[in-house]
Motif scaffolding. Structure first.
Motif, mmCIF file in Angstrom:
data_model
loop_
_atom_site.group_PDB
_atom_site.id
_atom_site.type_symbol
_atom_site.label_atom_id
_atom_site.label_comp_id
_atom_site.label_asym_id
_atom_site.label_seq_id
_atom_site.Cartn_x
_atom_site.Cartn_y
_atom_site.Cartn_z
ATOM 1 N N UNK A 116 -3.735 -6.378 -105.156
ATOM 2 C CA UNK A 116 -3.572 -5.249 -104.251
ATOM 3 C C UNK A 116 -2.827 -5.696 -103.000
ATOM 4 N N UNK A 117 -1.900 -4.813 -102.573
ATOM 5 C CA UNK A 117 -1.123 -5.110 -101.374
ATOM 6 C C UNK A 117 -0.793 -3.786 -100.700
ATOM 7 N N UNK A 118 -1.452 -3.538 -99.575
ATOM 8 C CA UNK A 118 -1.236 -2.280 -98.852
ATOM 9 C C UNK A 118 -0.039 -2.340 -97.906
ATOM 10 N N UNK A 119 0.680 -3.450 -97.936
ATOM 11 C CA UNK A 119 1.865 -3.587 -97.086
ATOM 12 C C UNK A 119 3.050 -4.021 -97.948
ATOM 13 N N UNK A 120 3.258 -3.261 -99.035
ATOM 14 C CA UNK A 120 4.298 -3.567 -100.016
ATOM 15 C C UNK A 120 5.636 -2.982 -99.529
ATOM 16 N N UNK A 121 6.611 -3.832 -99.264
ATOM 17 C CA UNK A 121 7.896 -3.383 -98.717
ATOM 18 C C UNK A 121 8.630 -2.459 -99.679
ATOM 19 N N UNK A 122 8.512 -2.723 -100.990
ATOM 20 C CA UNK A 122 9.206 -1.889 -101.972
ATOM 21 C C UNK A 122 8.650 -0.465 -101.956
ATOM 22 N N UNK A 123 7.343 -0.346 -101.945
ATOM 23 C CA UNK A 123 6.717 0.983 -101.915
ATOM 24 C C UNK A 123 7.063 1.713 -100.625
ATOM 25 N N UNK A 124 7.033 0.989 -99.526
ATOM 26 C CA UNK A 124 7.359 1.576 -98.231
ATOM 27 C C UNK A 124 8.785 2.141 -98.240
ATOM 28 N N UNK B 241 18.937 0.689 -94.725
ATOM 29 C CA UNK B 241 17.533 0.840 -94.368
ATOM 30 C C UNK B 241 16.772 -0.374 -94.887
ATOM 31 N N UNK B 242 15.924 -0.939 -94.048
ATOM 32 C CA UNK B 242 15.182 -2.143 -94.437
ATOM 33 C C UNK B 242 13.700 -1.948 -94.150
ATOM 34 N N UNK B 243 12.905 -2.227 -95.161
ATOM 35 C CA UNK B 243 11.440 -2.184 -95.014
ATOM 36 C C UNK B 243 10.901 -3.607 -95.102
ATOM 37 N N UNK B 244 10.049 -3.961 -94.171
ATOM 38 C CA UNK B 244 9.389 -5.268 -94.196
ATOM 39 C C UNK B 244 7.929 -5.080 -94.584
ATOM 40 N N UNK B 245 7.408 -6.063 -95.277
ATOM 41 C CA UNK B 245 6.013 -5.997 -95.691
ATOM 42 C C UNK B 245 5.438 -7.396 -95.869
#
Length: 436
Positions: free
Chosen positions: A218-226, A206-210
């Motif tokens: 602040x980062x609302x597109x954080x791949x780790x959190x996703x 599974x891979x999340x991109x951000x």
């Protein structure tokens, strides 16, 4: 080569370090043990072939002619490689092959140099007594089962298919061992599960991109959190019950043997009623998705642009499409998946003269045996041979004493096999292979 007792032979086989490191790598390979096995087979008048996809990753295949060439041949497959072992964790060195306290100790003792030893001991008996089986037997001692079989069974099936010509059925690891439990009246019960099915393997990434950035902002597109949120939903999900023919057949046999009531609408209650026998099927009434590896980032103050995880997914027969759709729903947008290793589930008939012959062989040496089919939670080299039109069963007989947990031994620390269990395995395997 001098003849060894089965426990001594098992110990000798363990002394070959055939550690499979995964990803196509092996510590020393299987060449040395393959030569040892081939010499044994040659002493019995057979003509073994050592076959390699690459140097040291060795397989041994031979055919034992039967008395009736009109009968379909039977394949016996065992693997020569083992998983790694850390000597610091063990009571005895894992490749010393020590015999003590009524057990043979070492890595591979039950997975599966025990079966290799029992099979060679049966052949030794036959050689001394002039015994010939009814049907042809194809014997395959293979490399690389503990990884993907690309240097072992799958390579043989793809590139040396003619070796398995005429084989209708096969036996391999993970079945035919004693599971001790009790009837509701308090009497002892000896269950012997024989594998007639295996869940499929669908290892995936599974891979999340951000958006990459500074860790302090602040980062609302954080791949780790996703990715973490997706894995949390996946891990918390309780997959629905799906009863395969093998599990249903197990429950039909276990119900009268244990004196319990099976409730197919409430498997949690049924598993509780099964007691120690529950471990035979508890991992195969549902699919499973287990996160095992996480990869992300390179510095504590940097939010990476991508994060990935490996998930060990096991799939019951007939459920893959539904499972994958639910995984996509659970992981949500922004997370993609890809297969890193994929093999379908396999099933063999429960109603079969071969299954009946296995049961008869077990009962011949343990009259209390109750032989039950089951579905394996993991997988074996059966997945390589089923596409050749071969029905595959897990049947590597062992008699196990009270308090012995074979599930904990396989791949575990201080792996060991009971000497008496090996001797029982020789008797049962001899009966089955000479009469089936």
């Amino acid at each position: 080569m001098g003849e060894l007792a089965v426990d001594e032979l098992c110990a000798e086989l363990i002394r070959f370090d055939t550690t499979n490191l995964g990803a196509g790598q092996s510590r020393l390979g299987e060449r040395a043990i393959a030569e040892f096995v081939a010499e044994y087979l040659t002493d019995f008048g057979l003509a073994p072939a050592i076959l390699e996809r690459s140097p040291t990753r060795s397989n041994v295949v031979t055919r034992v002619p039967g008395t009736d060439p009109s009968l379909p041949a039977l394949l016996v497959h065992v693997h020569l490689d083992v998983v790694p072992a850390d000597p610091a964790e063990w009571t005895v060195p894992p490749f010393a092959g020590e015999i003590r306290d009524g057990f043979v100790w070492g890595r591979g003792a039950v997975d599966m140099k025990d079966m290799c030893a029992t099979l060679l001991t049966v052949l030794s008996r036959w050689s001394a007594a002039g015994t010939v089986p009814r049907r042809d037997l194809v014997l395959a001692f293979v490399a690389d089962e503990e990884d993907r079989g690309q240097w072992g069974a799958h390579w043989l099936a793809d590139h040396h298919r003619s070796l398995f010509e005429g084989c209708a059925v096969a036996i391999g690891e993970s079945g035919g061992y004693t599971v001790r439990t009790t009837h509701t009246d308090g009497g002892p019960v000896h269950l012997y599960p024989v594998a007639t099915a295996e869940r499929g393997t669908a290892h995936m990434r599974l891979t999340a991109d951000g958006r990459a950035g500074h860790g302090s902002r602040r980062n609302d597109d954080n791949a780790v959190i996703k990715l973490v949120h997706a894995l949390s939903r996946l891990a918390a999900h309780r997959w629905p019950v799906h009863l395969t023919p093998a599990v249903r057949a197990f429950l039909r046999a276990a119900e009268p043997a244990l004196g319990i009531e099976v409730d197919l609408t409430d498997m949690d209650k049924t598993l509780a009623r099964l007691g120690p026998a529950a471990k035979i099927i508890e991992n195969t009434v549902r699919n499973s998705t287990t996160p095992t590896v996480l990869e992300a980032g390179y510095a504590v103050n940097v939010i990476p642009g991508t994060a990935s995880a490996l998930v060990d997914t096991r799939v019951l027969p007939g459920t893959e499409d539904e499972l994958l759709a639910e995984i996509d729903r659970l992981t949500g947008p922004g997370v993609t998946r890809e297969f890193v290793h994929r093999q379908g589930a396999v099933q063999a008939p429960v109603e079969s003269p071969y299954f009946d012959a296995m049961a008869a062989a077990l009962r011949a040496f343990d009259p209390a045996a109750v032989v039950v089919p089951f579905c394996m939670g993991g997988g074996t080299d059966a997945k390589a041979f089923v596409p050749l039109g071969i029905d595959c069963y897990g049947f590597a007989p062992l008699y196990l004493p009270d308090g012995y947990d074979i599930q904990r031994m396989a791949h575990g620390v201080d792996e060991r096999v009971p000497v008496e269990g090996l001797r029982f395995g020789v008797d049962v395997l001899d009966r089955f292979l000479s009469t089936v």
